[in-house]
Design a protein around this motif. Structure first.
Motif, mmCIF file in Angstrom:
data_model
loop_
_atom_site.group_PDB
_atom_site.id
_atom_site.type_symbol
_atom_site.label_atom_id
_atom_site.label_comp_id
_atom_site.label_asym_id
_atom_site.label_seq_id
_atom_site.Cartn_x
_atom_site.Cartn_y
_atom_site.Cartn_z
ATOM 1 N N GLU A 42 7.985 -3.200 -3.342
ATOM 2 C CA GLU A 42 8.306 -1.774 -3.369
ATOM 3 C C GLU A 42 8.365 -1.187 -1.963
ATOM 4 O OE1 GLU A 42 9.177 0.115 -6.079
ATOM 5 O OE2 GLU A 42 9.194 -1.838 -7.069
ATOM 6 N N LEU A 43 7.563 -1.726 -1.045
ATOM 7 C CA LEU A 43 7.512 -1.192 0.313
ATOM 8 C C LEU A 43 8.372 -1.992 1.290
ATOM 9 C CD1 LEU A 43 3.756 -0.129 0.446
ATOM 10 C CD2 LEU A 43 5.784 1.311 0.149
ATOM 11 N N LYS A 44 9.247 -2.821 0.740
ATOM 12 C CA LYS A 44 10.315 -3.471 1.502
ATOM 13 C C LYS A 44 9.814 -4.443 2.577
ATOM 14 C CE LYS A 44 13.673 0.226 0.692
ATOM 15 N NZ LYS A 44 12.846 1.013 -0.238
ATOM 16 N N VAL A 45 8.786 -5.216 2.222
ATOM 17 C CA VAL A 45 8.380 -6.341 3.062
ATOM 18 C C VAL A 45 8.418 -7.598 2.191
ATOM 19 C CG1 VAL A 45 6.962 -5.006 4.659
ATOM 20 C CG2 VAL A 45 5.918 -5.929 2.580
ATOM 21 N N ILE A 75 -2.822 6.171 5.646
ATOM 22 C CA ILE A 75 -2.368 7.409 5.003
ATOM 23 C C ILE A 75 -1.197 7.146 4.062
ATOM 24 C CG2 ILE A 75 -1.279 9.653 5.436
ATOM 25 C CD1 ILE A 75 -2.937 9.769 8.059
ATOM 26 N N GLU A 76 -0.213 6.372 4.512
ATOM 27 C CA GLU A 76 0.935 6.083 3.654
ATOM 28 C C GLU A 76 0.526 5.251 2.437
ATOM 29 O OE1 GLU A 76 3.983 7.411 3.896
ATOM 30 O OE2 GLU A 76 3.022 8.583 5.473
ATOM 31 N N ALA A 77 -0.432 4.350 2.624
ATOM 32 C CA ALA A 77 -0.925 3.554 1.489
ATOM 33 C C ALA A 77 -1.629 4.435 0.475
ATOM 34 C CB ALA A 77 -1.859 2.466 2.001
ATOM 35 N N LYS A 78 -2.381 5.422 0.956
ATOM 36 C CA LYS A 78 -3.063 6.346 0.047
ATOM 37 C C LYS A 78 -2.046 7.121 -0.796
ATOM 38 C CE LYS A 78 -6.393 8.818 -1.740
ATOM 39 N NZ LYS A 78 -7.356 8.235 -2.692
ATOM 40 N N LYS A 79 -0.973 7.563 -0.176
ATOM 41 C CA LYS A 79 0.072 8.278 -0.924
ATOM 42 C C LYS A 79 0.686 7.364 -1.988
ATOM 43 C CE LYS A 79 1.391 11.264 2.966
ATOM 44 N NZ LYS A 79 2.484 11.572 3.941
ATOM 45 N N GLU A 89 3.055 -22.311 8.943
ATOM 46 C CA GLU A 89 3.937 -23.233 9.662
ATOM 47 C C GLU A 89 5.408 -22.825 9.581
ATOM 48 O OE1 GLU A 89 1.545 -27.511 9.563
ATOM 49 O OE2 GLU A 89 3.154 -27.142 8.108
ATOM 50 N N ASP A 90 5.747 -22.010 8.574
ATOM 51 C CA ASP A 90 7.164 -21.719 8.337
ATOM 52 C C ASP A 90 7.526 -20.241 8.499
ATOM 53 O OD1 ASP A 90 9.768 -22.558 7.677
ATOM 54 O OD2 ASP A 90 9.492 -21.984 5.587
ATOM 55 N N PHE A 91 6.537 -19.358 8.445
ATOM 56 C CA PHE A 91 6.825 -17.926 8.458
ATOM 57 C C PHE A 91 6.030 -17.223 9.564
ATOM 58 C CE2 PHE A 91 7.461 -19.257 4.044
ATOM 59 C CZ PHE A 91 8.719 -18.731 3.768
ATOM 60 N N ASP A 92 6.622 -16.184 10.111
ATOM 61 C CA ASP A 92 5.951 -15.328 11.090
ATOM 62 C C ASP A 92 5.293 -14.178 10.328
ATOM 63 O OD1 ASP A 92 5.079 -13.897 13.268
ATOM 64 O OD2 ASP A 92 7.069 -13.128 13.798
ATOM 65 N N VAL A 93 4.050 -14.386 9.913
ATOM 66 C CA VAL A 93 3.336 -13.404 9.103
ATOM 67 C C VAL A 93 2.760 -12.325 10.009
ATOM 68 C CG1 VAL A 93 1.441 -13.040 7.483
ATOM 69 C CG2 VAL A 93 2.793 -15.149 7.371
ATOM 70 N N LYS A 94 3.146 -11.059 9.773
ATOM 71 C CA LYS A 94 2.717 -9.951 10.622
ATOM 72 C C LYS A 94 1.355 -9.404 10.205
ATOM 73 C CE LYS A 94 6.599 -9.727 12.997
ATOM 74 N NZ LYS A 94 7.642 -8.775 12.592
ATOM 75 N N ALA A 95 1.084 -9.384 8.913
ATOM 76 C CA ALA A 95 -0.168 -8.828 8.412
ATOM 77 C C ALA A 95 -0.502 -9.521 7.100
ATOM 78 C CB ALA A 95 -0.053 -7.319 8.201
ATOM 79 N N LEU A 96 -1.798 -9.559 6.787
ATOM 80 C CA LEU A 96 -2.218 -10.148 5.517
ATOM 81 C C LEU A 96 -3.406 -9.400 4.960
ATOM 82 C CD1 LEU A 96 -5.075 -11.968 5.794
ATOM 83 C CD2 LEU A 96 -3.558 -13.447 7.099
ATOM 84 N N LYS A 97 -3.623 -9.576 3.684
ATOM 85 C CA LYS A 97 -4.802 -9.009 3.030
ATOM 86 C C LYS A 97 -5.521 -10.087 2.247
ATOM 87 C CE LYS A 97 -5.075 -7.628 -0.980
ATOM 88 N NZ LYS A 97 -5.234 -6.880 -2.239
ATOM 89 N N THR A 98 -6.826 -9.909 2.109
ATOM 90 C CA THR A 98 -7.595 -10.760 1.213
ATOM 91 C C THR A 98 -8.099 -9.912 0.057
ATOM 92 O OG1 THR A 98 -9.747 -10.404 2.301
ATOM 93 C CG2 THR A 98 -8.349 -12.188 3.159
ATOM 94 N N GLY A 99 -8.145 -10.532 -1.111
ATOM 95 C CA GLY A 99 -8.676 -9.861 -2.287
ATOM 96 C C GLY A 99 -9.821 -10.676 -2.868
ATOM 97 N N MET A 100 -9.659 -11.114 -4.091
ATOM 98 C CA MET A 100 -10.691 -11.919 -4.727
ATOM 99 C C MET A 100 -10.764 -13.296 -4.057
ATOM 100 S SD MET A 100 -10.651 -13.381 -8.598
ATOM 101 C CE MET A 100 -11.778 -14.668 -9.116
ATOM 102 N N LEU A 101 -11.912 -13.601 -3.447
ATOM 103 C CA LEU A 101 -12.065 -14.855 -2.706
ATOM 104 C C LEU A 101 -13.040 -15.808 -3.380
ATOM 105 C CD1 LEU A 101 -12.078 -13.468 0.932
ATOM 106 C CD2 LEU A 101 -10.159 -14.291 -0.430
ATOM 107 N N PHE A 102 -13.810 -15.343 -4.323
ATOM 108 C CA PHE A 102 -14.643 -16.099 -5.247
ATOM 109 C C PHE A 102 -15.875 -16.748 -4.631
ATOM 110 C CE2 PHE A 102 -15.829 -19.766 -7.903
ATOM 111 C CZ PHE A 102 -16.124 -19.083 -9.072
ATOM 112 N N HIS A 106 2.492 -1.729 5.272
ATOM 113 C CA HIS A 106 2.828 -0.780 6.335
ATOM 114 C C HIS A 106 2.446 -1.324 7.714
ATOM 115 C CE1 HIS A 106 4.419 2.355 3.871
ATOM 116 N NE2 HIS A 106 3.328 2.439 3.131
ATOM 117 N N LEU A 107 1.336 -2.061 7.803
ATOM 118 C CA LEU A 107 1.016 -2.718 9.074
ATOM 119 C C LEU A 107 2.092 -3.738 9.429
ATOM 120 C CD1 LEU A 107 -2.833 -3.340 8.743
ATOM 121 C CD2 LEU A 107 -1.705 -1.660 10.200
ATOM 122 N N GLY A 108 2.569 -4.458 8.422
ATOM 123 C CA GLY A 108 3.620 -5.441 8.644
ATOM 124 C C GLY A 108 4.920 -4.818 9.119
ATOM 125 N N ARG A 109 5.120 -3.551 8.771
ATOM 126 C CA ARG A 109 6.323 -2.829 9.191
ATOM 127 C C ARG A 109 6.144 -2.166 10.555
ATOM 128 N NH1 ARG A 109 7.614 1.284 4.672
ATOM 129 N NH2 ARG A 109 9.466 1.602 5.948
#
Length: 271
Positions: free
Chosen positions: A27-30, A231-235, A67-80, A219-222
């Motif tokens: 939805e946020l075009k990344v 702020i944009e994530a909150k909206k 190894e294949d992608f230039d990842v700009k930002a990441l998040k962690t969620g459930m890590l167990f 948004h960090l990735g953008r």
């Protein structure tokens, strides 16, 4: 194309975890990539089973993407588990990537999603290399060992979390009482601000934390700054809550389509 990553568990009900993150990214075009830490059998009524991924395979998934992608930002969620957290932290130390930690601990239905020793591993291994952590009040209480009820206790807890090494703490206020939901954001330089939004009387809040942290990541990735991304994530997540899909028989998912359909949520920024 801006590329981001989610490291989290799979939600078979589609409202949280990897599924919510990838929907938010889209939805946020990344472009979203993923590392799955666990499979869950769950729906809006609760979690019926958890099948964790091995730490070796978590590390292999990360290696394949980096190894294949230039990842700009990441998040962690459930890590167990602590083992998985330690392996993730090891894999991230040499990566130039912005890191958002959503310290997922308890499912909406009350099921534990993080083992006890994993909290210690998160504090020792992951938060010191993170840019942002986004705890709700129960999660912040678990991380700090505090009881949190007042604005002063929120500040004290945030300062304790900042001392672990993270750059920014978003103390989410959804679990507190009051006509408004107020999130307070603290930075390691001592600055802070609040985000106030109307409290919505709904049970359809499954995946809100995942969606919020995924939107920050997008948004960090953008290229947005930490403050702008928050702020944009909150909206984004507020709009998703205000316009529910009304599906499922329990805690239904938020509406990831709301942003695309033009719903503009009002969020007051208090400096």
């Amino acid at each position: 194309m801006n590329i981001v990553m989610t490291i989290a568990g799979s939600d078979s009900g589609g409202g949280a975890g990897i599924q919510a993150d990838l929907k938010t990214f889209q939805e946020l075009k990344v472009f979203g990539t993923s590392v799955i830490t666990a499979l869950t059998a769950q729906n809006t009524l609760g979690v019926e089973g958890i099948y964790p991924t091995t730490p070796d395979f978590v590390e292999l998934q990360m290696k394949a993407v980096f190894e294949d992608f230039d990842v700009k930002a990441l998040k962690t969620g459930m890590l167990f588990s602590a083992d998985i957290i330690q392996r993730i932290a090891k894999s991230l130390r040499d990566q130039e990537v912005q890191i958002v930690v959503d310290p997922v601990m308890i499912a909406k239905g009350g099921q534990a999603l993080l083992q006890e020793d994993a909290v210690r591993a998160m504090k020792k291994e992951l938060l010191p290399i993170a840019n942002i952590v986004t705890p709700n009040i129960p999660e912040a209480e678990t991380i700090t060992g505090m009881n949190i009820h007042t604005a002063e206790e929120i500040r004290e807890a945030a300062e304790k979390i900042l001392q672990l090494g993270v750059d920014c703490v978003v103390m989410k206020g959804g679990h507190l009482d009051g006509p408004s939901a107020v999130d307070t954001v603290f930075f390691k330089d001592g600055s802070s601000f609040k985000m106030r939004s109307k409290r919505i009387n709904t049970k359809h809040t499954h995946g809100t934390g995942c969606t919020f942290s995924a939107a920050i990541t997008a948004h960090l990735g953008r290229g947005l700054s930490l403050k702008e991304a928050i702020i944009e994530a909150k909206k984004f997540v507020q709009g998703a809550i205000e316009n529910p899909l009304n599906i499922g028989h329990g805690h239904g998912p938020t509406n990831h389509f709301a942003h695309r359909l033009g719903y503009e949520a009002e969020v007051e920024i208090i400096e």
